[in-house]
Write a protein that holds these residues in place. Structure first.
Motif, PDB file in Angstrom:
ATOM      1  N   PRO A  52       0.797  -1.228   0.000  1.00 54.38           N
ATOM      2  CA  PRO A  52       0.000   0.000   0.000  1.00 54.38           C
ATOM      3  C   PRO A  52       0.835   1.286   0.000  1.00 54.38           C
ATOM      4  CG  PRO A  52      -0.939  -1.580   1.507  1.00 54.38           C
ATOM      5  CD  PRO A  52       0.365  -2.157   1.039  1.00 54.38           C
ATOM      6  N   VAL A  53       1.944   1.306   0.730  1.00 48.83           N
ATOM      7  CA  VAL A  53       2.782   2.507   0.759  1.00 48.83           C
ATOM      8  C   VAL A  53       3.451   2.720  -0.600  1.00 48.83           C
ATOM      9  CG1 VAL A  53       4.768   3.628   1.848  1.00 48.83           C
ATOM     10  CG2 VAL A  53       3.109   2.398   3.256  1.00 48.83           C
ATOM     11  N   ASP A  54       3.843   1.635  -1.269  1.00 47.32           N
ATOM     12  CA  ASP A  54       4.408   1.767  -2.614  1.00 47.32           C
ATOM     13  C   ASP A  54       3.367   2.308  -3.593  1.00 47.32           C
ATOM     14  OD1 ASP A  54       6.855   0.820  -1.730  1.00 47.32           O
ATOM     15  OD2 ASP A  54       6.415  -1.267  -2.293  1.00 47.32           O
ATOM     16  N   VAL A  55       2.128   1.856  -3.445  1.00 47.05           N
ATOM     17  CA  VAL A  55       1.042   2.378  -4.286  1.00 47.05           C
ATOM     18  C   VAL A  55       0.895   3.876  -4.051  1.00 47.05           C
ATOM     19  CG1 VAL A  55      -1.461   2.338  -4.675  1.00 47.05           C
ATOM     20  CG2 VAL A  55      -0.208   0.180  -4.415  1.00 47.05           C
ATOM     21  N   LEU A  56       0.895   4.282  -2.792  1.00 44.59           N
ATOM     22  CA  LEU A  56       0.762   5.694  -2.444  1.00 44.59           C
ATOM     23  C   LEU A  56       1.922   6.511  -3.006  1.00 44.59           C
ATOM     24  CD1 LEU A  56      -0.593   8.008  -0.929  1.00 44.59           C
ATOM     25  CD2 LEU A  56       0.538   7.203   1.163  1.00 44.59           C
ATOM     26  N   LYS A  57       3.154   6.019  -2.824  1.00 47.20           N
ATOM     27  CA  LYS A  57       4.324   6.744  -3.331  1.00 47.20           C
ATOM     28  C   LYS A  57       4.298   6.848  -4.849  1.00 47.20           C
ATOM     29  CE  LYS A  57       7.590   5.666   0.393  1.00 47.20           C
ATOM     30  NZ  LYS A  57       8.824   4.929   0.730  1.00 47.20           N
ATOM     31  N   MET A  58       3.922   5.768  -5.528  1.00 53.71           N
ATOM     32  CA  MET A  58       3.863   5.786  -6.981  1.00 53.71           C
ATOM     33  C   MET A  58       2.805   6.779  -7.456  1.00 53.71           C
ATOM     34  SD  MET A  58       3.355   2.663  -9.703  1.00 53.71           S
ATOM     35  CE  MET A  58       1.774   2.200  -9.013  1.00 53.71           C
ATOM     36  N   HIS A  59       1.660   6.787  -6.792  1.00 55.13           N
ATOM     37  CA  HIS A  59       0.607   7.737  -7.155  1.00 55.13           C
ATOM     38  C   HIS A  59       1.103   9.178  -6.964  1.00 55.13           C
ATOM     39  CE1 HIS A  59      -3.420   9.388  -7.669  1.00 55.13           C
ATOM     40  NE2 HIS A  59      -3.102  10.186  -6.673  1.00 55.13           N
ATOM     41  N   MET A  60       1.773   9.415  -5.858  1.00 52.19           N
ATOM     42  CA  MET A  60       2.281  10.765  -5.596  1.00 52.19           C
ATOM     43  C   MET A  60       3.285  11.181  -6.661  1.00 52.19           C
ATOM     44  SD  MET A  60       2.623  10.616  -1.423  1.00 52.19           S
ATOM     45  CE  MET A  60       3.433  12.206  -1.291  1.00 52.19           C
ATOM     46  N   GLU A  61       4.164  10.263  -7.040  1.00 56.21           N
ATOM     47  CA  GLU A  61       5.161  10.573  -8.060  1.00 56.21           C
ATOM     48  C   GLU A  61       4.500  10.838  -9.416  1.00 56.21           C
ATOM     49  OE1 GLU A  61       8.676   8.172 -10.320  1.00 56.21           O
ATOM     50  OE2 GLU A  61       8.552   7.930  -8.148  1.00 56.21           O
ATOM     51  N   MET A  62       3.528  10.002  -9.767  1.00 55.56           N
ATOM     52  CA  MET A  62       2.874  10.148 -11.068  1.00 55.56           C
ATOM     53  C   MET A  62       2.034  11.419 -11.162  1.00 55.56           C
ATOM     54  SD  MET A  62       1.785   6.165 -11.771  1.00 55.56           S
ATOM     55  CE  MET A  62       0.441   6.664 -12.798  1.00 55.56           C
ATOM     56  N   THR A  63       1.504  11.870 -10.039  1.00 55.11           N
ATOM     57  CA  THR A  63       0.637  13.055 -10.060  1.00 55.11           C
ATOM     58  C   THR A  63       1.343  14.326  -9.602  1.00 55.11           C
ATOM     59  OG1 THR A  63      -0.196  12.528  -7.840  1.00 55.11           O
ATOM     60  CG2 THR A  63      -1.470  11.691  -9.726  1.00 55.11           C
ATOM     61  N   GLY A  64       2.639  14.204  -9.283  1.00 56.23           N
ATOM     62  CA  GLY A  64       3.388  15.387  -8.874  1.00 56.23           C
ATOM     63  C   GLY A  64       3.064  15.866  -7.469  1.00 56.23           C
ATOM     64  N   ARG A  65       2.486  15.003  -6.679  1.00 58.33           N
ATOM     65  CA  ARG A  65       2.169  15.388  -5.297  1.00 58.33           C
ATOM     66  C   ARG A  65       3.398  15.182  -4.410  1.00 58.33           C
ATOM     67  NH1 ARG A  65      -3.241  13.163  -6.600  1.00 58.33           N
ATOM     68  NH2 ARG A  65      -4.652  14.928  -6.470  1.00 58.33           N
ATOM     69  N   ARG A  66       3.443  15.972  -3.347  1.00 61.68           N
ATOM     70  CA  ARG A  66       4.570  15.925  -2.412  1.00 61.68           C
ATOM     71  C   ARG A  66       4.091  15.511  -1.037  1.00 61.68           C
ATOM     72  NH1 ARG A  66       9.162  19.459  -3.768  1.00 61.68           N
ATOM     73  NH2 ARG A  66       9.041  19.690  -6.008  1.00 61.68           N
ATOM     74  N   ARG A  67       5.062  15.301  -0.176  1.00 66.55           N
ATOM     75  CA  ARG A  67       4.766  14.922   1.209  1.00 66.55           C
ATOM     76  C   ARG A  67       3.853  15.958   1.869  1.00 66.55           C
ATOM     77  NH1 ARG A  67       8.520  11.728   4.927  1.00 66.55           N
ATOM     78  NH2 ARG A  67       9.318  11.209   2.890  1.00 66.55           N
ATOM     79  N   ALA A  68       4.057  17.230   1.544  1.00 63.96           N
ATOM     80  CA  ALA A  68       3.218  18.289   2.121  1.00 63.96           C
ATOM     81  C   ALA A  68       1.762  18.128   1.692  1.00 63.96           C
ATOM     82  CB  ALA A  68       3.751  19.657   1.704  1.00 63.96           C
ATOM     83  N   ASP A  69       1.538  17.665   0.467  1.00 62.29           N
ATOM     84  CA  ASP A  69       0.161  17.434  -0.004  1.00 62.29           C
ATOM     85  C   ASP A  69      -0.484  16.306   0.804  1.00 62.29           C
ATOM     86  OD1 ASP A  69       0.445  19.356  -2.104  1.00 62.29           O
ATOM     87  OD2 ASP A  69       1.513  17.837  -3.283  1.00 62.29           O
ATOM     88  N   LEU A  70       0.290  15.259   1.042  1.00 62.47           N
ATOM     89  CA  LEU A  70      -0.222  14.149   1.847  1.00 62.47           C
ATOM     90  C   LEU A  70      -0.494  14.625   3.269  1.00 62.47           C
ATOM     91  CD1 LEU A  70      -0.924  11.151   2.150  1.00 62.47           C
ATOM     92  CD2 LEU A  70       1.498  10.736   2.672  1.00 62.47           C
ATOM     93  N   ALA A  71       0.419  15.431   3.799  1.00 62.34           N
ATOM     94  CA  ALA A  71       0.257  15.936   5.166  1.00 62.34           C
ATOM     95  C   ALA A  71      -1.031  16.741   5.301  1.00 62.34           C
ATOM     96  CB  ALA A  71       1.459  16.791   5.552  1.00 62.34           C
ATOM     97  N   SER A  72      -1.316  17.586   4.332  1.00 62.55           N
ATOM     98  CA  SER A  72      -2.536  18.393   4.433  1.00 62.55           C
ATOM     99  C   SER A  72      -3.792  17.526   4.323  1.00 62.55           C
ATOM    100  CB  SER A  72      -2.552  19.503   3.382  1.00 62.55           C
ATOM    101  OG  SER A  72      -2.665  18.959   2.086  1.00 62.55           O
ATOM    102  N   LEU A  73      -3.669  16.402   3.656  1.00 63.01           N
ATOM    103  CA  LEU A  73      -4.820  15.517   3.499  1.00 63.01           C
ATOM    104  C   LEU A  73      -5.055  14.663   4.742  1.00 63.01           C
ATOM    105  CD1 LEU A  73      -7.008  14.547   1.480  1.00 63.01           C
ATOM    106  CD2 LEU A  73      -5.395  12.764   0.800  1.00 63.01           C
ATOM    107  N   ILE A  74      -3.972  14.157   5.357  1.00 60.17           N
ATOM    108  CA  ILE A  74      -4.170  13.220   6.472  1.00 60.17           C
ATOM    109  C   ILE A  74      -3.896  13.814   7.848  1.00 60.17           C
ATOM    110  CG2 ILE A  74      -3.752  11.207   5.014  1.00 60.17           C
ATOM    111  CD1 ILE A  74      -1.011  10.918   6.348  1.00 60.17           C
ATOM    112  N   GLY A  75      -3.505  15.084   7.913  1.00 58.12           N
ATOM    113  CA  GLY A  75      -3.455  15.715   9.219  1.00 58.12           C
ATOM    114  C   GLY A  75      -2.191  16.411   9.637  1.00 58.12           C
ATOM    115  N   SER A  76      -1.010  15.856   9.349  1.00 58.67           N
ATOM    116  CA  SER A  76       0.223  16.521   9.769  1.00 58.67           C
ATOM    117  C   SER A  76       1.403  15.972   8.984  1.00 58.67           C
ATOM    118  CB  SER A  76       0.466  16.334  11.273  1.00 58.67           C
ATOM    119  OG  SER A  76       0.827  14.998  11.540  1.00 58.67           O
ATOM    120  N   SER A  77       2.481  16.752   8.977  1.00 55.64           N
ATOM    121  CA  SER A  77       3.669  16.299   8.246  1.00 55.64           C
ATOM    122  C   SER A  77       4.328  15.124   8.949  1.00 55.64           C
ATOM    123  CB  SER A  77       4.660  17.444   8.058  1.00 55.64           C
ATOM    124  OG  SER A  77       5.129  17.905   9.298  1.00 55.64           O
ATOM    125  N   SER A  78       4.274  15.087  10.280  1.00 57.12           N
ATOM    126  CA  SER A  78       4.872  13.947  10.982  1.00 57.12           C
ATOM    127  C   SER A  78       4.091  12.665  10.680  1.00 57.12           C
ATOM    128  CB  SER A  78       4.951  14.197  12.486  1.00 57.12           C
ATOM    129  OG  SER A  78       3.668  14.339  13.032  1.00 57.12           O
TER     130      SER A  78
END
Length: 139
Positions: free
Chosen positions: A57-83
């Motif tokens: 699942p984490v590889d799926v998430l990372k691949m999706h982020m790479e393919m769509t140009g999303r960054r860790r900050a985008d994930l952080a804003s979606l799920i709650g925090s950068s940590s």
């Protein structure tokens, strides 16, 4: 249409070479039908002899982020925090059902790719430093 079963890796190589020559053939033509049958045979042989397990699942998430140009900050804003985003991406925190729902709803990642159970990475445990022994007086 003289098509043989694929029984060996050599047969597989020959079938793939022929698929490459037929690629782009129109559906409904003799070449198109031959291409369709060869692809089906290759797919079956590869599934049987070279199975690919489900993606992590984490590889799926990372691949999706790479393919769509999303960054860790985008994930952080979606799920709650950068940590929390860092912990998920480093496999130290599991994706929760709420996170999966948000990733599916907002980013369009199919939930079935994210709900696969997985083990978390263990944190490296640093040895505990003990206070130095008191200095002994020499007699």
């Amino acid at each position: 249409m003289d098509i043989q079963p694929i029984r060996t890796d050599d047969d597989l190589s020959k079938a793939i070479a022929e698929i490459e020559t037929l690629w782009g053939a129109e559906r409904g033509t003799a070449d198109g039908d031959r291409l369709d049958v060869l692809i089906t045979l290759v797919d079956r042989y590869e599934d049987e002899h070279y199975p690919i397990g489900p993606a992590h699942p984490v590889d799926v998430l990372k691949m999706h982020m790479e393919m769509t140009g999303r960054r860790r900050a985008d994930l952080a804003s979606l799920i709650g925090s950068s940590s929390r985003a860092s912990e998920v991406l480093n496999r130290r925190r599991a994706l929760t059902l709420d996170m999966v729902h948000k990733l599916n709803r907002h980013w369009g990642i199919p939930a079935e790719y994210l709900v696969v159970p997985y083990e978390l990475e263990r944190l490296a445990v640093k040895p505990v430093r003990r206070a130095a022994d008191p200095v002994r007086k020499r007699a």
